[in-house]
Design a protein around this motif. Structure first.
Motif, PDB file in Angstrom:
ATOM      1  N   ASN A   1       0.827  -1.197   0.000  1.00 26.38           N
ATOM      2  CA  ASN A   1       0.000   0.000   0.000  1.00 26.38           C
ATOM      3  C   ASN A   1       0.870   1.260   0.000  1.00 26.38           C
ATOM      4  O   ASN A   1       0.834   2.073   0.915  1.00 26.38           O
ATOM      5  CB  ASN A   1      -0.948  -0.011   1.204  1.00 26.38           C
ATOM      6  N   ALA A   2       1.687   1.383  -1.030  1.00 22.27           N
ATOM      7  CA  ALA A   2       2.569   2.543  -1.216  1.00 22.27           C
ATOM      8  C   ALA A   2       2.813   2.692  -2.709  1.00 22.27           C
ATOM      9  O   ALA A   2       3.089   1.699  -3.394  1.00 22.27           O
ATOM     10  CB  ALA A   2       3.890   2.350  -0.472  1.00 22.27           C
ATOM     11  N   ARG A   3       2.724   3.908  -3.199  1.00 25.73           N
ATOM     12  CA  ARG A   3       2.852   4.108  -4.646  1.00 25.73           C
ATOM     13  C   ARG A   3       4.275   3.848  -5.143  1.00 25.73           C
ATOM     14  O   ARG A   3       4.487   3.623  -6.338  1.00 25.73           O
ATOM     15  CB  ARG A   3       2.371   5.498  -5.051  1.00 25.73           C
ATOM     16  N   GLU A   4       5.246   3.862  -4.231  1.00 30.49           N
ATOM     17  CA  GLU A   4       6.650   3.664  -4.623  1.00 30.49           C
ATOM     18  C   GLU A   4       7.018   2.189  -4.798  1.00 30.49           C
ATOM     19  O   GLU A   4       8.124   1.884  -5.223  1.00 30.49           O
ATOM     20  CB  GLU A   4       7.594   4.279  -3.576  1.00 30.49           C
ATOM     21  N   ASN A   5       6.124   1.287  -4.435  1.00 32.27           N
ATOM     22  CA  ASN A   5       6.403  -0.146  -4.526  1.00 32.27           C
ATOM     23  C   ASN A   5       5.555  -0.767  -5.627  1.00 32.27           C
ATOM     24  O   ASN A   5       4.336  -0.637  -5.615  1.00 32.27           O
ATOM     25  CB  ASN A   5       6.093  -0.850  -3.206  1.00 32.27           C
ATOM     26  N   ILE A   6       6.218  -1.462  -6.540  1.00 29.60           N
ATOM     27  CA  ILE A   6       5.518  -2.151  -7.620  1.00 29.60           C
ATOM     28  C   ILE A   6       5.890  -3.631  -7.555  1.00 29.60           C
ATOM     29  O   ILE A   6       7.053  -4.005  -7.697  1.00 29.60           O
ATOM     30  CB  ILE A   6       5.905  -1.582  -9.012  1.00 29.60           C
ATOM     31  N   ASN A   7       4.878  -4.455  -7.342  1.00 31.07           N
ATOM     32  CA  ASN A   7       5.064  -5.905  -7.328  1.00 31.07           C
ATOM     33  C   ASN A   7       5.126  -6.385  -8.780  1.00 31.07           C
ATOM     34  O   ASN A   7       4.165  -6.234  -9.521  1.00 31.07           O
ATOM     35  CB  ASN A   7       3.894  -6.555  -6.578  1.00 31.07           C
ATOM     36  N   VAL A   8       6.260  -6.950  -9.178  1.00 35.05           N
ATOM     37  CA  VAL A   8       6.422  -7.442 -10.549  1.00 35.05           C
ATOM     38  C   VAL A   8       6.477  -8.963 -10.593  1.00 35.05           C
ATOM     39  O   VAL A   8       7.005  -9.554 -11.525  1.00 35.05           O
ATOM     40  CB  VAL A   8       7.669  -6.831 -11.236  1.00 35.05           C
ATOM     41  N   GLY A   9       5.907  -9.597  -9.578  1.00 35.63           N
ATOM     42  CA  GLY A   9       5.860 -11.056  -9.540  1.00 35.63           C
ATOM     43  C   GLY A   9       4.953 -11.615 -10.620  1.00 35.63           C
ATOM     44  O   GLY A   9       4.120 -10.914 -11.191  1.00 35.63           O
ATOM     45  N   ILE A  10       5.098 -12.889 -10.854  1.00 36.60           N
ATOM     46  CA  ILE A  10       4.365 -13.574 -11.912  1.00 36.60           C
ATOM     47  C   ILE A  10       2.854 -13.497 -11.707  1.00 36.60           C
ATOM     48  O   ILE A  10       2.086 -13.498 -12.662  1.00 36.60           O
ATOM     49  CB  ILE A  10       4.851 -15.047 -12.007  1.00 36.60           C
ATOM     50  N   ASP A  11       2.413 -13.395 -10.448  1.00 41.38           N
ATOM     51  CA  ASP A  11       0.975 -13.350 -10.163  1.00 41.38           C
ATOM     52  C   ASP A  11       0.578 -12.066  -9.438  1.00 41.38           C
ATOM     53  O   ASP A  11      -0.330 -12.063  -8.620  1.00 41.38           O
ATOM     54  CB  ASP A  11       0.534 -14.599  -9.385  1.00 41.38           C
ATOM     55  N   THR A  12       1.241 -10.971  -9.759  1.00 38.08           N
ATOM     56  CA  THR A  12       0.954  -9.685  -9.129  1.00 38.08           C
ATOM     57  C   THR A  12      -0.429  -9.157  -9.487  1.00 38.08           C
ATOM     58  O   THR A  12      -0.847  -9.243 -10.653  1.00 38.08           O
ATOM     59  CB  THR A  12       2.002  -8.624  -9.524  1.00 38.08           C
ATOM     60  N   PRO A  13      -1.122  -8.572  -8.531  1.00 37.19           N
ATOM     61  CA  PRO A  13      -2.393  -7.920  -8.871  1.00 37.19           C
ATOM     62  C   PRO A  13      -2.170  -6.583  -9.582  1.00 37.19           C
ATOM     63  O   PRO A  13      -3.099  -6.033 -10.170  1.00 37.19           O
ATOM     64  CB  PRO A  13      -3.049  -7.702  -7.501  1.00 37.19           C
ATOM     65  N   GLU A  14      -0.950  -6.074  -9.554  1.00 35.32           N
ATOM     66  CA  GLU A  14      -0.685  -4.760 -10.141  1.00 35.32           C
ATOM     67  C   GLU A  14      -0.653  -4.791 -11.664  1.00 35.32           C
ATOM     68  O   GLU A  14      -0.631  -3.738 -12.304  1.00 35.32           O
ATOM     69  CB  GLU A  14       0.576  -4.154  -9.526  1.00 35.32           C
ATOM     70  N   LYS A  15      -0.730  -5.972 -12.249  1.00 36.10           N
ATOM     71  CA  LYS A  15      -0.890  -6.016 -13.704  1.00 36.10           C
ATOM     72  C   LYS A  15      -2.274  -5.514 -14.101  1.00 36.10           C
ATOM     73  O   LYS A  15      -2.515  -5.203 -15.263  1.00 36.10           O
ATOM     74  CB  LYS A  15      -0.606  -7.405 -14.258  1.00 36.10           C
ATOM     75  N   ASP A  16      -3.186  -5.379 -13.112  1.00 42.63           N
ATOM     76  CA  ASP A  16      -4.491  -4.785 -13.395  1.00 42.63           C
ATOM     77  C   ASP A  16      -4.368  -3.308 -13.777  1.00 42.63           C
ATOM     78  O   ASP A  16      -5.323  -2.731 -14.309  1.00 42.63           O
ATOM     79  CB  ASP A  16      -5.430  -4.924 -12.184  1.00 42.63           C
TER      80      ASP A  16
END
Length: 198
Positions: free
Chosen positions: A151-166
């Motif tokens: 829950n921070a804009r400076e962190n991007i999860n780039v894992g294979i199953d990240t929800p941030e690909k949304d």
């Protein structure tokens, strides 16, 4: 890219942690390899931020050899950052069996992380999320937390199953690494998302 978890049979099916709807690890491994190679050129560089595989059998050399054979099938130069499931033994094995690929080594190794500059930003790449506080133009690309988002804009999860690909308005096939364009879009869209929360 992070958390491929090659050979990790406990992730198969629809579990709550990191659902992978495959019938076997061989099917999962081949899907990742295919989608990776469809997106990555022979001489591209891919940063893998840890948890390459979970395959602990005896003798240990057999496990390391199996993971090495999978990695040899992947296009590109691989910059490997050690994850919590990556053994020092695996990194030693890969180092001992490193080979030339397109004029440079196939594998590059980092225990904790790597810092690069891209499009006027500093990207700190690590396996674990890093709490940066409020910073300008510094982003932490990480894995480890699978389908969760920091829950921070400076962190991007780039894992294979990240929800941030949304944050992308197009689909990335399972196992395909994110491109620079994808990363920029995720960073920008997460920043917009957080600005709306004020």
């Amino acid at each position: 890219m992070s958390d491929t978890h090659f050979f990790h049979k406990d992730l198969l099916g629809m579990n709550d942690f990191a659902p992978r709807p495959f019938n076997s690890v061989e099917e999962m491994n081949q899907e990742i390899i295919k989608n990776w190679n469809d997106r990555v050129g022979e001489n591209d560089t891919v940063y893998h931020l840890g948890d390459i595989a979970l395959y602990f059998i005896r003798p240990e050399r057999a496990s390391n050899e199996a993971v090495f054979q999978v990695l040899k099938e992947l296009h590109g130069h691989l910059v490997l950052i050690k994850g919590n499931h990556d053994s020092r033994s695996l990194f030693k094995y890969l180092s001992a069996h490193n080979y030339e690929w397109g004029g440079k080594s196939k594998f590059e190794f980092h225990d904790v992380g790597k810092l690069i500059k891209l499009n006027h930003r500093q990207l700190i790449m690590s396996h674990y999320p890093i709490s940066l506080g409020i910073v300008n133009q510094i982003i932490n690309l990480h894995g480890h937390i699978h389908h969760y988002s920091v829950n921070a804009r400076e962190n991007i999860n780039v894992g294979i199953d990240t929800p941030e690909k949304d944050y992308l308005d197009y689909k990335i096939p399972f196992g395909a690494p994110f491109s620079e364009r994808d990363i920029e879009r995720m960073i920008d869209q997460k920043k917009i998302d957080f600005a709306k929360r004020r």
